[in-house]
Design a protein around this motif. Sequence first.
Motif, PDB file in Angstrom:
ATOM      1  N   GLU A 244     -17.540 -51.068  24.938  1.00  0.00           N
ATOM      2  CA  GLU A 244     -15.939 -51.490  23.365  1.00  0.00           C
ATOM      3  C   GLU A 244     -16.523 -51.866  22.492  1.00  0.00           C
ATOM      4  O   GLU A 244     -16.631 -51.587  22.186  1.00  0.00           O
ATOM      5  N   ARG A 245     -17.942 -52.266  22.723  1.00  0.00           N
ATOM      6  CA  ARG A 245     -19.268 -52.534  21.919  1.00  0.00           C
ATOM      7  C   ARG A 245     -19.520 -50.899  20.821  1.00  0.00           C
ATOM      8  O   ARG A 245     -19.568 -50.840  19.840  1.00  0.00           O
TER       9      ARG A 245
ATOM     10  N   GLU B  89     -16.421 -49.821  19.140  1.00  0.00           N
ATOM     11  CA  GLU B  89     -16.834 -50.101  17.793  1.00  0.00           C
ATOM     12  C   GLU B  89     -18.098 -49.466  16.777  1.00  0.00           C
ATOM     13  O   GLU B  89     -17.555 -49.945  15.977  1.00  0.00           O
TER      14      GLU B  89
ATOM     15  N   ARG C 117     -20.515 -50.726  17.619  1.00  0.00           N
ATOM     16  CA  ARG C 117     -21.340 -51.414  17.643  1.00  0.00           C
ATOM     17  C   ARG C 117     -22.642 -51.596  18.028  1.00  0.00           C
ATOM     18  O   ARG C 117     -23.134 -52.633  18.851  1.00  0.00           O
TER      19      ARG C 117
ATOM     20  N   ALA D 139     -12.172 -41.510  22.272  1.00  0.00           N
ATOM     21  CA  ALA D 139     -12.112 -43.155  22.330  1.00  0.00           C
ATOM     22  C   ALA D 139     -10.856 -43.384  23.065  1.00  0.00           C
ATOM     23  O   ALA D 139     -10.983 -44.033  24.296  1.00  0.00           O
TER      24      ALA D 139
ATOM     25  N   ARG E 237     -18.760 -44.670  15.329  1.00  0.00           N
ATOM     26  CA  ARG E 237     -17.777 -44.990  15.906  1.00  0.00           C
ATOM     27  C   ARG E 237     -17.863 -42.950  16.142  1.00  0.00           C
ATOM     28  O   ARG E 237     -17.398 -42.128  15.557  1.00  0.00           O
TER      29      ARG E 237
ATOM     30  N   ASP F 111     -11.144 -40.146  17.808  1.00  0.00           N
ATOM     31  CA  ASP F 111     -10.224 -41.086  18.255  1.00  0.00           C
ATOM     32  C   ASP F 111      -9.838 -40.390  19.693  1.00  0.00           C
ATOM     33  O   ASP F 111      -9.838 -41.164  20.451  1.00  0.00           O
TER      34      ASP F 111
ATOM     35  N   ARG G 256     -11.278 -44.751  26.880  1.00  0.00           N
ATOM     36  CA  ARG G 256     -10.608 -45.688  27.286  1.00  0.00           C
ATOM     37  C   ARG G 256      -9.715 -45.709  28.697  1.00  0.00           C
ATOM     38  O   ARG G 256      -9.931 -46.382  28.951  1.00  0.00           O
TER      39      ARG G 256
END
Length: 583
Positions: free
Chosen positions: A47-48, A51, A53, A16, A10, A13, A20
């Motif tokens: 979003e994946r 995360e 992913r 991210a 990931r 912070d 976003r």
Amino acid sequence: MGDSADGNERPDDEAARQIRGGLGRVLASETFRAAPQLSAFLSFIVERTLEGRRSELKGYTIAVEALGRPAEFDPQSDPIVRVEAGRLRRALTQYYIDEGRDDPLRISIPVGGYVPAFDLPVPGMSAAARRPGKVEAEAGSATRRSRAWLLALLAALLCLVLGFAVLRLEPALFGGEQERVTDRAVAHGPDLPTVAVIVGPAPADPALADLVQRSVNVFVDVMARFDDLAIVKVPPPGAPIPDDADYVLELNMLASEGSAQTFGRLRTMKDGRIIWTASSERPMREVLEDQDLMDRIRRIAARLVEPFGIIQADGRQNTVTPAADCIYQALDYQRFMTAERHQEARECLERIIARDPGFYPARAHMASLLLRDHASGRDGTGEALSRGLASALAAQRLAPSSGRAQQIVAEALFLRGERSDAEAAGKAALSRNPYDPQIMAILGAIYVRMNRPSEGLPLLERALEYCPGRPPWYDFYAYLAAYLNGAVKQSHTHFAVLATDPSPLGLLAQALHAARNDDAEARGEALHKLAQEVPLFGRDPQSFLMRKGFSEAVTKRLLVDLGLVDGEKPAVKAEPAPSTGLR
């Protein structure tokens, strides 16, 4: 962000949070508010990724979880994800040209996958000034990557300063004081030649009068479709010729003793020069029953205004407007392919775009130049393809119904490897202007490079028929289509035009022709000239062909036939494809 071992770590912070925020601004834009499926697609993959992913971003997962397809969805038979990904890439490009031009963070989706990449903001550097780049959202230790990241940013900043003059080319993409293209209407004004269509008195015979009206309607309809090259006006009967007319097209039909006499003449308003004229006399009944008359009228109308037609030939010799002169220079580059003509055309179009960012023809023809920079390997910055696509999308946004804008988008998508989308855009361009030989030839060349020569050749031969003054690349792709089909006699016919052509594609045709005839000396001479003309070919012939969009099968066939790689000469079978319905 640095690469991670498994590609699923990931981002930190802060990254991210910024990503976003950028996603929210994109989704709130006018472009994405009107496209809920694209918004869902983009939100899901971002979003994946945040995360950790990203390995889950496969066609099936996106279709089912983001696009609402059922669990039995088969990505092999349903291309919805690939199609929507192409739409999403173009929507993002358009957003950052227009509403998001000052956005400090940029999101992109590299071709070949669905994992998004992020260009994070640099402290103290505005979005308009920074050079777009790609930073994948992969996490790692902030301490481990901070120094490398800082050095990369400093290097990018240095390149930006040194290359500022190049980046000013596309004001709508790189900022500055220019207006956003969406804030302006499509601007023609005095920038394109204006053709006034003057119709003589209606014949007394009702049937002949109806035929005259239908003929005029066809003339005007065809000419108006070439909206990047001319403005067409039809003053009411008896009204004076418009003051802004550059050319006058006079049409008349008379009935005389059972015969129909038709006259057509195109003259300049400035000095009265007659640059085209035609007349005929036929029995009235024969004229009224002629099933092919409207098709011949369409061909004549296209011949007057097409990119290498009669009006453009006159305009090249006698400047009508500064903007038209720039467009003619860009078209002439396609004929001669010299560095001098390329530079002149590019600088000329830059001036027009700077003066009027809303003038879509200049953006369309600038995109064409940039795409040819990429395809030829002349692009020294590595940005010609992305800038060409941006300029093409700006032209399409300004003139969504234009065949030319759609054609340029098709070319850009094809060179980006989005072949299905390129084919669809090419078909859409041809539906908007089915009389434009440039669009016919572009779509035909796309099919040939995709190893579908049987679909490309009819379009190319139709383009040759419509356009006697064409550039040699029309003939090259017609020759290559026949060559790939094994139609030796037909390929010889098309090669006759290319036998002494000095352009890169002409030299490639000469090398292929010599190789087929086992003329090693002529083959070697043509290849030597081509390597001198295009250094990329001399260094890496395969890259030269692939950059032009040739499929792997066609590239291998050409390299083997030219003796540049070892291997048997395969009888390349054209890949099957559904009928285009455009023949």
